[in-house]
Design an enzyme around this catalytic site. Sequence first.
Site, PDB file in Angstrom:
ATOM      1  CE  LYS A 162      -3.383   1.140   2.486  1.00 34.63           C
ATOM      2  NZ  LYS A 162      -3.169   1.609   1.100  1.00 34.63           N
ATOM      3  NE  ARG A 221       2.272  -1.673   1.150  1.00 37.16           N
ATOM      4  CZ  ARG A 221       2.057  -0.697   2.018  1.00 37.16           C
ATOM      5  NH1 ARG A 221       1.893  -0.407   3.070  1.00 37.16           N
ATOM      6  NH2 ARG A 221       1.870   0.611   1.108  1.00 37.16           N
ATOM      7  NE  ARG A 278      -0.360   9.595  -0.313  1.00 33.14           N
ATOM      8  CZ  ARG A 278      -0.366   8.420  -0.196  1.00 33.14           C
ATOM      9  NH1 ARG A 278      -1.337   7.555   0.277  1.00 33.14           N
ATOM     10  NH2 ARG A 278       0.741   7.417  -0.915  1.00 33.14           N
ATOM     11  NE  ARG A 301       4.062   8.460   0.752  1.00 33.10           N
ATOM     12  CZ  ARG A 301       3.225   7.311   1.249  1.00 33.10           C
ATOM     13  NH1 ARG A 301       2.482   7.505   1.789  1.00 33.10           N
ATOM     14  NH2 ARG A 301       3.759   6.296   0.466  1.00 33.10           N
ATOM     15  NE  ARG A 311       3.715   3.951  -3.016  1.00 28.11           N
ATOM     16  CZ  ARG A 311       3.024   5.071  -2.974  1.00 28.11           C
ATOM     17  NH1 ARG A 311       3.303   6.312  -3.581  1.00 28.11           N
ATOM     18  NH2 ARG A 311       2.060   5.284  -1.944  1.00 28.11           N
TER      19      ARG A 311
HETATM   20  P1  AMP Z   1       2.300   3.831   2.770  1.00 26.25           P
HETATM   21  O1  AMP Z   1       2.468   4.916   3.491  1.00 26.25           O
HETATM   22  O2  AMP Z   1       1.784   2.630   3.720  1.00 26.25           O
HETATM   23  O3  AMP Z   1       1.898   3.810   1.349  1.00 26.25           O
HETATM   24  O4  AMP Z   1       3.664   2.775   2.821  1.00 26.25           O
HETATM   25  C1  AMP Z   1       4.998   3.471   2.285  1.00 26.25           C
HETATM   26  C2  AMP Z   1       6.007   2.664   1.938  1.00 26.25           C
HETATM   27  O5  AMP Z   1       6.576   2.068   3.302  1.00 26.25           O
HETATM   28  C3  AMP Z   1       5.828   1.469   1.070  1.00 26.25           C
HETATM   29  O6  AMP Z   1       5.610   1.671  -0.237  1.00 26.25           O
HETATM   30  C4  AMP Z   1       6.840   0.486   1.490  1.00 26.25           C
HETATM   31  O7  AMP Z   1       8.045   0.675   0.936  1.00 26.25           O
HETATM   32  C5  AMP Z   1       6.851   0.754   2.877  1.00 26.25           C
HETATM   33  N1  AMP Z   1       5.844  -0.049   3.790  1.00 26.25           N
HETATM   34  C6  AMP Z   1       4.935   0.406   4.452  1.00 26.25           C
HETATM   35  N2  AMP Z   1       4.188  -0.859   5.065  1.00 26.25           N
HETATM   36  C7  AMP Z   1       4.725  -1.805   4.642  1.00 26.25           C
HETATM   37  C8  AMP Z   1       4.553  -3.209   4.877  1.00 26.25           C
HETATM   38  N3  AMP Z   1       3.502  -3.692   5.566  1.00 26.25           N
HETATM   39  N4  AMP Z   1       5.269  -4.243   4.297  1.00 26.25           N
HETATM   40  C9  AMP Z   1       6.575  -3.428   3.820  1.00 26.25           C
HETATM   41  N5  AMP Z   1       6.760  -2.281   3.271  1.00 26.25           N
HETATM   42  C10 AMP Z   1       5.944  -1.270   3.744  1.00 26.25           C
END
Ligand code: AMP
Length: 217
Positions: free
Chosen positions: A18, A93, A130, A157, A168
Amino acid sequence: MADAAVRLVMLGPPGAGKGTQAERLARDRGIPRISTGDILRAAVLGQTDVGRAAKAIMSAGRLVNDDVVIGIVRERLAQPDAARGFVLDGFPRTLVQAETLDDLVEHWSPLVIVDIEVPEGTLVERLSKRQICSVCGTTAPTGVTRCPKCGGGLVQRSDDDVEVIRERLQVYQRDSRSIVEFYRRRPTFRSVDGDQPENLVAADIAAAIASVEGVRR
Ligand code: AMP
Protein backbone atom coordinates in the site's frame (compact mmCIF):
# COMPACT_ATOMS: atom_id res chain seq x y z
CA MET A 1 -10.43 12.96 -17.43
CA ALA A 2 -7.77 10.55 -16.09
CA ASP A 3 -6.20 13.47 -14.21
CA ALA A 4 -9.40 14.58 -12.47
CA ALA A 5 -8.99 14.82 -8.69
CA VAL A 6 -8.71 11.33 -7.31
CA ARG A 7 -9.68 10.55 -3.73
CA LEU A 8 -8.45 7.07 -3.21
CA VAL A 9 -8.44 4.59 -0.35
CA MET A 10 -5.68 1.96 -0.62
CA LEU A 11 -6.77 -1.20 1.17
CA GLY A 12 -4.84 -4.39 1.85
CA PRO A 13 -3.10 -6.30 4.63
CA PRO A 14 0.20 -5.11 6.15
CA GLY A 15 2.92 -5.74 3.56
CA ALA A 16 0.56 -5.65 0.54
CA GLY A 17 2.52 -2.71 -0.89
CA LYS A 18 0.00 0.00 0.00
CA GLY A 19 2.70 2.46 1.01
CA THR A 20 4.85 1.94 -2.07
CA GLN A 21 1.89 2.17 -4.43
CA ALA A 22 0.31 5.09 -2.58
CA GLU A 23 3.60 7.01 -2.69
CA ARG A 24 3.95 6.37 -6.41
CA LEU A 25 0.41 7.37 -7.23
CA ALA A 26 0.63 10.48 -5.08
CA ARG A 27 3.84 11.53 -6.85
CA ASP A 28 2.42 10.85 -10.34
CA ARG A 29 -0.76 12.79 -9.64
CA GLY A 30 0.71 15.57 -7.52
CA ILE A 31 -1.58 14.79 -4.60
CA PRO A 32 -0.72 14.01 -0.96
CA ARG A 33 -0.32 10.49 0.36
CA ILE A 34 -1.88 10.36 3.78
CA SER A 35 -0.44 7.48 5.79
CA THR A 36 -1.78 7.24 9.34
CA GLY A 37 1.10 4.86 10.17
CA ASP A 38 3.71 7.43 9.04
CA ILE A 39 1.93 10.24 10.92
CA LEU A 40 1.78 8.10 14.07
CA ARG A 41 5.44 7.04 13.79
CA ALA A 42 6.45 10.70 13.41
CA ALA A 43 4.39 11.47 16.55
CA VAL A 44 6.15 8.68 18.45
CA LEU A 45 9.58 9.99 17.38
CA GLY A 46 8.53 13.56 18.25
CA GLN A 47 7.21 12.39 21.65
CA THR A 48 3.95 14.28 21.25
CA ASP A 49 0.93 13.38 23.42
CA VAL A 50 -0.48 11.27 20.59
CA GLY A 51 2.91 9.62 20.08
CA ARG A 52 3.28 8.77 23.76
CA ALA A 53 -0.21 7.24 23.84
CA ALA A 54 0.30 5.27 20.59
CA LYS A 55 3.83 3.94 21.13
CA ALA A 56 3.12 0.76 23.11
CA ILE A 57 0.03 -0.10 21.06
CA MET A 58 1.98 0.18 17.81
CA SER A 59 4.92 -1.86 19.11
CA ALA A 60 2.49 -4.63 20.03
CA GLY A 61 0.96 -4.56 16.53
CA ARG A 62 -2.48 -3.55 17.76
CA LEU A 63 -4.75 -0.75 16.54
CA VAL A 64 -4.57 2.78 17.90
CA ASN A 65 -7.86 4.12 19.26
CA ASP A 66 -10.40 5.13 16.57
CA ASP A 67 -10.87 8.65 17.99
CA VAL A 68 -7.15 9.39 17.83
CA VAL A 69 -6.73 8.15 14.27
CA ILE A 70 -9.94 9.79 13.05
CA GLY A 71 -8.75 13.08 14.62
CA ILE A 72 -5.49 12.82 12.67
CA VAL A 73 -7.27 12.17 9.37
CA ARG A 74 -9.91 14.84 9.94
CA GLU A 75 -7.17 17.42 10.49
CA ARG A 76 -5.11 16.24 7.52
CA LEU A 77 -8.04 16.25 5.08
CA ALA A 78 -8.80 19.83 6.06
CA GLN A 79 -5.38 20.97 4.77
CA PRO A 80 -5.63 22.87 1.45
CA ASP A 81 -3.52 20.36 -0.52
CA ALA A 82 -6.07 17.58 0.14
CA ALA A 83 -8.74 19.50 -1.79
CA ARG A 84 -7.02 18.47 -5.05
CA GLY A 85 -7.25 14.78 -4.16
CA PHE A 86 -5.39 12.36 -1.89
CA VAL A 87 -4.37 8.77 -1.35
CA LEU A 88 -5.23 7.30 2.03
CA ASP A 89 -2.82 4.58 3.13
CA GLY A 90 -3.57 2.56 6.27
CA PHE A 91 -6.90 4.25 6.94
CA PRO A 92 -9.64 3.18 7.44
CA ARG A 93 -8.87 0.05 9.43
CA THR A 94 -12.15 -0.38 11.33
CA LEU A 95 -15.80 -0.02 10.35
CA VAL A 96 -16.15 3.05 12.59
CA GLN A 97 -13.25 4.68 10.73
CA ALA A 98 -14.78 3.75 7.34
CA GLU A 99 -18.17 5.17 8.27
CA THR A 100 -16.62 8.36 9.63
CA LEU A 101 -14.56 8.75 6.45
CA ASP A 102 -17.76 8.70 4.39
CA ASP A 103 -19.03 11.61 6.50
CA LEU A 104 -15.74 13.50 6.13
CA VAL A 105 -15.75 13.29 2.32
CA GLU A 106 -19.46 13.51 1.57
CA HIS A 107 -19.11 16.92 -0.11
CA TRP A 108 -16.52 15.52 -2.54
CA SER A 109 -16.77 13.10 -5.50
CA PRO A 110 -17.02 9.40 -4.50
CA LEU A 111 -13.98 7.68 -3.07
CA VAL A 112 -12.13 5.23 -5.30
CA ILE A 113 -11.36 2.09 -3.32
CA VAL A 114 -8.46 -0.15 -4.38
CA ASP A 115 -7.88 -3.39 -2.50
CA ILE A 116 -4.42 -4.92 -3.02
CA GLU A 117 -4.56 -8.70 -2.62
CA VAL A 118 -1.43 -10.65 -1.65
CA PRO A 119 -1.08 -14.20 -0.21
CA GLU A 120 -0.09 -14.33 3.48
CA GLY A 121 3.27 -16.10 2.94
CA THR A 122 4.46 -13.27 0.71
CA LEU A 123 3.38 -10.67 3.29
CA VAL A 124 5.55 -12.09 6.09
CA GLU A 125 8.59 -12.22 3.82
CA ARG A 126 8.10 -8.63 2.61
CA LEU A 127 7.45 -7.20 6.07
CA SER A 128 10.54 -8.73 7.59
CA LYS A 129 12.67 -6.95 4.94
CA ARG A 130 11.03 -3.52 5.12
CA GLN A 131 12.77 -0.36 6.39
CA ILE A 132 11.78 3.07 7.71
CA CYS A 133 13.60 6.37 8.28
CA SER A 134 15.23 6.61 11.71
CA VAL A 135 14.72 10.41 11.74
CA CYS A 136 11.17 11.07 10.46
CA GLY A 137 9.59 7.59 10.61
CA THR A 138 8.55 7.50 6.94
CA THR A 139 8.38 4.08 5.32
CA ALA A 140 11.14 3.85 2.71
CA PRO A 141 10.14 2.83 -0.79
CA THR A 142 11.85 -0.30 -2.11
CA GLY A 143 15.33 0.18 -3.58
CA VAL A 144 16.46 3.30 -1.68
CA THR A 145 19.25 3.49 0.90
CA ARG A 146 18.33 6.82 2.54
CA CYS A 147 15.02 8.51 3.36
CA PRO A 148 13.74 10.34 0.24
CA LYS A 149 12.05 12.96 2.46
CA CYS A 150 14.83 13.95 4.88
CA GLY A 151 17.93 11.94 3.93
CA GLY A 152 17.93 10.08 7.27
CA GLY A 153 19.34 6.57 7.69
CA LEU A 154 17.05 3.56 7.40
CA VAL A 155 16.23 1.03 10.13
CA GLN A 156 13.86 -1.90 10.54
CA ARG A 157 10.44 -1.04 12.02
CA SER A 158 10.07 -2.31 15.58
CA ASP A 159 6.72 -3.84 14.60
CA ASP A 160 8.27 -5.71 11.67
CA ASP A 161 9.58 -8.33 14.09
CA VAL A 162 8.22 -11.82 13.24
CA GLU A 163 6.04 -12.14 16.38
CA VAL A 164 4.52 -8.67 15.92
CA ILE A 165 4.01 -9.31 12.19
CA ARG A 166 1.87 -12.34 13.13
CA GLU A 167 -0.17 -10.23 15.54
CA ARG A 168 -0.68 -7.51 12.91
CA LEU A 169 -1.85 -10.03 10.30
CA GLN A 170 -4.31 -11.44 12.85
CA VAL A 171 -5.54 -7.95 13.72
CA TYR A 172 -6.01 -7.33 10.00
CA GLN A 173 -8.12 -10.49 9.57
CA ARG A 174 -10.15 -9.78 12.70
CA ASP A 175 -10.70 -6.01 12.53
CA SER A 176 -9.85 -4.70 9.08
CA ARG A 177 -10.80 -7.40 6.57
CA SER A 178 -14.48 -6.50 7.03
CA ILE A 179 -13.69 -3.06 5.55
CA VAL A 180 -13.29 -4.77 2.17
CA GLU A 181 -16.83 -6.14 2.48
CA PHE A 182 -18.05 -2.67 3.53
CA TYR A 183 -16.76 -1.24 0.24
CA ARG A 184 -17.00 -4.20 -2.15
CA ARG A 185 -20.45 -3.46 -3.58
CA ARG A 186 -19.65 0.13 -4.45
CA PRO A 187 -19.27 0.87 -8.18
CA THR A 188 -15.94 2.58 -7.39
CA PHE A 189 -14.41 -0.51 -5.72
CA ARG A 190 -11.62 -2.39 -7.51
CA SER A 191 -9.41 -5.27 -6.47
CA VAL A 192 -5.87 -5.67 -7.86
CA ASP A 193 -3.34 -8.51 -7.71
CA GLY A 194 -0.48 -7.30 -5.50
CA ASP A 195 1.58 -10.46 -5.95
CA GLN A 196 3.41 -9.21 -9.04
CA PRO A 197 6.25 -6.75 -9.73
CA GLU A 198 5.76 -3.18 -8.46
CA ASN A 199 5.40 -1.69 -11.96
CA LEU A 200 2.65 -4.13 -12.92
CA VAL A 201 0.73 -3.46 -9.70
CA ALA A 202 1.04 0.29 -10.41
CA ALA A 203 -0.27 -0.24 -13.96
CA ASP A 204 -3.22 -2.27 -12.65
CA ILE A 205 -4.03 0.48 -10.14
CA ALA A 206 -3.89 3.13 -12.87
CA ALA A 207 -6.21 0.98 -15.00
CA ALA A 208 -8.55 0.49 -12.03
CA ILE A 209 -8.74 4.25 -11.50
CA ALA A 210 -9.38 4.88 -15.20
CA SER A 211 -12.14 2.27 -15.18
CA VAL A 212 -14.03 3.99 -12.36
CA GLU A 213 -13.80 7.50 -13.88
CA GLY A 214 -17.09 6.88 -15.67
CA VAL A 215 -18.97 6.00 -12.51
CA ARG A 216 -17.70 8.96 -10.46
CA ARG A 217 -19.77 12.10 -10.43
P1 AMP B 1 1.07 1.02 9.10
O1 AMP B 1 2.31 1.83 8.86
O2 AMP B 1 -0.10 1.46 8.26
O3 AMP B 1 1.31 -0.45 9.01
O4 AMP B 1 0.63 1.32 10.62
C1 AMP B 1 1.50 1.00 11.69
C2 AMP B 1 0.73 0.94 12.98
O5 AMP B 1 0.12 2.21 13.24
C3 AMP B 1 -0.42 -0.06 12.99
O6 AMP B 1 0.00 -1.38 13.30
C4 AMP B 1 -1.30 0.54 14.10
O7 AMP B 1 -0.76 0.28 15.38
C5 AMP B 1 -1.16 2.04 13.83
N1 AMP B 1 -2.18 2.51 12.85
C6 AMP B 1 -1.94 3.03 11.61
N2 AMP B 1 -3.10 3.36 11.01
C7 AMP B 1 -4.09 3.03 11.87
C8 AMP B 1 -5.50 3.10 11.81
N3 AMP B 1 -6.14 3.57 10.73
N4 AMP B 1 -6.19 2.68 12.91
C9 AMP B 1 -5.57 2.23 14.01
N5 AMP B 1 -4.24 2.11 14.12
C10 AMP B 1 -3.49 2.51 13.06
